[in-house]
Design a protein around this motif. Sequence first.
Motif, PDB file in Angstrom:
ATOM      1  N   GLN A 159      13.515 -14.728  11.992  1.00  0.00           N
ATOM      2  CA  GLN A 159      14.240 -13.356  11.155  1.00  0.00           C
ATOM      3  C   GLN A 159      15.672 -13.766  10.870  1.00  0.00           C
ATOM      4  N   PRO A 160      15.380 -13.222   9.522  1.00  0.00           N
ATOM      5  CA  PRO A 160      16.661 -13.490   8.735  1.00  0.00           C
ATOM      6  C   PRO A 160      17.883 -12.539   8.798  1.00  0.00           C
ATOM      7  N   SER A 161      19.295 -13.096   9.336  1.00  0.00           N
ATOM      8  CA  SER A 161      20.068 -12.097   9.580  1.00  0.00           C
ATOM      9  C   SER A 161      21.250 -11.748   8.471  1.00  0.00           C
ATOM     10  N   GLU A 162      21.859 -11.090   8.458  1.00  0.00           N
ATOM     11  CA  GLU A 162      23.066 -10.997   6.792  1.00  0.00           C
ATOM     12  C   GLU A 162      24.073 -10.478   7.582  1.00  0.00           C
ATOM     13  N   SER A 163      25.154 -10.857   7.089  1.00  0.00           N
ATOM     14  CA  SER A 163      26.374 -10.369   7.292  1.00  0.00           C
ATOM     15  C   SER A 163      27.392 -10.293   5.814  1.00  0.00           C
ATOM     16  N   GLY A 164      26.216 -10.240   4.485  1.00  0.00           N
ATOM     17  CA  GLY A 164      26.694  -9.374   3.551  1.00  0.00           C
ATOM     18  C   GLY A 164      26.365  -8.379   3.329  1.00  0.00           C
ATOM     19  N   SER A 165      25.486  -8.015   1.911  1.00  0.00           N
ATOM     20  CA  SER A 165      25.261  -6.652   1.995  1.00  0.00           C
ATOM     21  C   SER A 165      23.461  -6.751   1.993  1.00  0.00           C
ATOM     22  N   VAL A 166      22.897  -7.215   1.290  1.00  0.00           N
ATOM     23  CA  VAL A 166      21.234  -6.989   1.542  1.00  0.00           C
ATOM     24  C   VAL A 166      20.775  -8.516   1.055  1.00  0.00           C
ATOM     25  N   THR A 167      20.022  -8.293   2.467  1.00  0.00           N
ATOM     26  CA  THR A 167      18.755  -9.544   2.658  1.00  0.00           C
ATOM     27  C   THR A 167      17.478  -9.502   1.486  1.00  0.00           C
ATOM     28  N   HIS A 168      17.698 -10.960   0.720  1.00  0.00           N
ATOM     29  CA  HIS A 168      16.477 -10.623  -0.192  1.00  0.00           C
ATOM     30  C   HIS A 168      15.078 -11.299   0.333  1.00  0.00           C
ATOM     31  N   VAL A 169      13.947 -10.623   0.657  1.00  0.00           N
ATOM     32  CA  VAL A 169      13.394 -11.762   0.808  1.00  0.00           C
ATOM     33  C   VAL A 169      11.703 -11.223   0.165  1.00  0.00           C
ATOM     34  N   ARG A 170      11.186 -11.992   0.088  1.00  0.00           N
ATOM     35  CA  ARG A 170      10.393 -12.164  -0.490  1.00  0.00           C
ATOM     36  C   ARG A 170       8.304 -12.370   0.098  1.00  0.00           C
ATOM     37  N   VAL A 171       8.104 -11.693  -0.790  1.00  0.00           N
ATOM     38  CA  VAL A 171       6.266 -11.054   0.408  1.00  0.00           C
ATOM     39  C   VAL A 171       5.074 -10.979  -0.612  1.00  0.00           C
ATOM     40  N   ARG A 172       4.218 -12.202   0.527  1.00  0.00           N
ATOM     41  CA  ARG A 172       3.283 -12.800  -0.017  1.00  0.00           C
ATOM     42  C   ARG A 172       1.807 -11.068  -0.280  1.00  0.00           C
ATOM     43  N   VAL A 173       1.015 -10.706  -0.584  1.00  0.00           N
ATOM     44  CA  VAL A 173       0.414  -9.168  -0.705  1.00  0.00           C
ATOM     45  C   VAL A 173      -0.659 -10.166  -0.803  1.00  0.00           C
ATOM     46  N   THR A 174      -2.121  -9.887  -0.178  1.00  0.00           N
ATOM     47  CA  THR A 174      -3.325  -9.705   0.216  1.00  0.00           C
ATOM     48  C   THR A 174      -3.785  -8.526  -0.009  1.00  0.00           C
ATOM     49  N   LEU A 175      -4.379  -8.215  -0.899  1.00  0.00           N
ATOM     50  CA  LEU A 175      -5.204  -6.693  -0.353  1.00  0.00           C
ATOM     51  C   LEU A 175      -6.988  -6.911  -0.578  1.00  0.00           C
ATOM     52  N   SER A 176      -7.457  -6.298   0.127  1.00  0.00           N
ATOM     53  CA  SER A 176      -8.795  -6.256   1.336  1.00  0.00           C
ATOM     54  C   SER A 176      -9.320  -5.737   1.768  1.00  0.00           C
ATOM     55  N   ASP A 177     -10.645  -5.474   2.049  1.00  0.00           N
ATOM     56  CA  ASP A 177     -11.616  -3.966   2.792  1.00  0.00           C
ATOM     57  C   ASP A 177     -12.006  -2.865   2.199  1.00  0.00           C
ATOM     58  N   LEU A 178     -11.426  -2.808   0.692  1.00  0.00           N
ATOM     59  CA  LEU A 178     -11.284  -2.259   0.098  1.00  0.00           C
ATOM     60  C   LEU A 178     -12.858  -0.925   0.298  1.00  0.00           C
ATOM     61  N   VAL A 179     -13.146   0.181   0.408  1.00  0.00           N
ATOM     62  CA  VAL A 179     -14.030   0.819   1.084  1.00  0.00           C
ATOM     63  C   VAL A 179     -14.309   1.676  -0.175  1.00  0.00           C
ATOM     64  N   ALA A 180     -15.536   2.301  -0.662  1.00  0.00           N
ATOM     65  CA  ALA A 180     -15.934   3.509  -1.345  1.00  0.00           C
ATOM     66  C   ALA A 180     -16.377   4.759  -1.245  1.00  0.00           C
ATOM     67  N   CYS A 181     -16.244   5.552  -0.847  1.00  0.00           N
ATOM     68  CA  CYS A 181     -17.338   6.628  -0.369  1.00  0.00           C
ATOM     69  C   CYS A 181     -17.795   7.753  -1.307  1.00  0.00           C
ATOM     70  N   ALA A 182     -18.856   7.556  -1.877  1.00  0.00           N
ATOM     71  CA  ALA A 182     -19.309   8.802  -3.721  1.00  0.00           C
ATOM     72  C   ALA A 182     -18.773   8.508  -4.280  1.00  0.00           C
ATOM     73  N   GLY A 183     -18.494   7.702  -4.177  1.00  0.00           N
ATOM     74  CA  GLY A 183     -17.607   6.093  -6.111  1.00  0.00           C
ATOM     75  C   GLY A 183     -16.433   6.820  -5.964  1.00  0.00           C
ATOM     76  N   ALA A 184     -15.961   7.051  -4.557  1.00  0.00           N
ATOM     77  CA  ALA A 184     -13.921   7.103  -5.156  1.00  0.00           C
ATOM     78  C   ALA A 184     -13.619   6.226  -3.641  1.00  0.00           C
ATOM     79  N   LEU A 185     -12.001   5.294  -3.648  1.00  0.00           N
ATOM     80  CA  LEU A 185     -11.855   4.810  -2.912  1.00  0.00           C
ATOM     81  C   LEU A 185     -11.512   5.555  -1.499  1.00  0.00           C
ATOM     82  N   ALA A 186     -11.669   4.818  -0.193  1.00  0.00           N
ATOM     83  CA  ALA A 186     -12.155   5.322   0.505  1.00  0.00           C
ATOM     84  C   ALA A 186     -10.719   4.427   1.821  1.00  0.00           C
TER      85      ALA A 186
END
Length: 296
Positions: free
Chosen positions: A110-137
Amino acid sequence: MPDTGWATGAEGVEGVDGELTWHGLGLETVASMLVVSLSRQGDRFFEARCQWPRMHPLNERVNVVEHHPLIVVESTRQIAAAVQRGHLRAAGNQQFEAVTVSLGLHPGLQPSESGSVTHVRVRVTLSDLVACAGALASFRVTAEYLHAGQVFATCTMICAPPVPDEEEPSVAAPGFGLLHPSAAAVGAVADADVLLARGPQGRLVVVPRDPAHPVLLPGRPSFLTTLAVLEAGRQAVLLSSGMTSRAVAGLRVDIRSAVPVLGATVAVVSDHLGAHFAMTAVDRTVATGTVSLRRS
């Protein structure tokens, strides 16, 4: 990707080069904003950038801060909101809510911070999209958090539209004789962060010290946010085990129905890996979860 998944047109929250705005994420103030950009990297992949302030309300007030684990969860929630509003077609403008959250922390990274802000990069994966009656559920977002090139946390979140509760999940007033534990006993920084109280028979009850907490309960909601449910469970486990917040290695919560902001009871059962918690309102279980603890 099914046609019900991807949004069309320019209805997203992204600005120039994927930059985000606090109102586009549905936040009350710019101070609540942890995710500053989201860029699409492929069919189901994104990259986000976060800025975590050292003086975040949940963090300890020390010179060198190790960020509170719920900052990872709130960042993932904001990422999910950006994905939904900017890249997915949903029913109207309704904002989805997190109904299942799972967080894993990598020991010692876990990063620690002694200044003002911690800059973090995030890898994001989208999955398991479920639709119901034509709309995203529902949909799932998995976010890997990196600092100095190393993954230090992974958070998975399933999001769905809020389901109205047919039976009003209000509960009777907790009554007299309740005693709030100290902030240190539940792994919190300040008394205002404490969400629990203990009754005369030792029963744990959700009674927030600050019902309009700017992070856990922004805008004084009638029901606990998913973040508040997760924090109440974390506090209950730490109070029951006598361990400190640094022992937490992972968190999980499943929301079954709306959790009232006042009066739900919390039961904790420990095992060799940590502890499980269950929240009950009106004689029914409204949320369950797990807190994984390091024993050494």
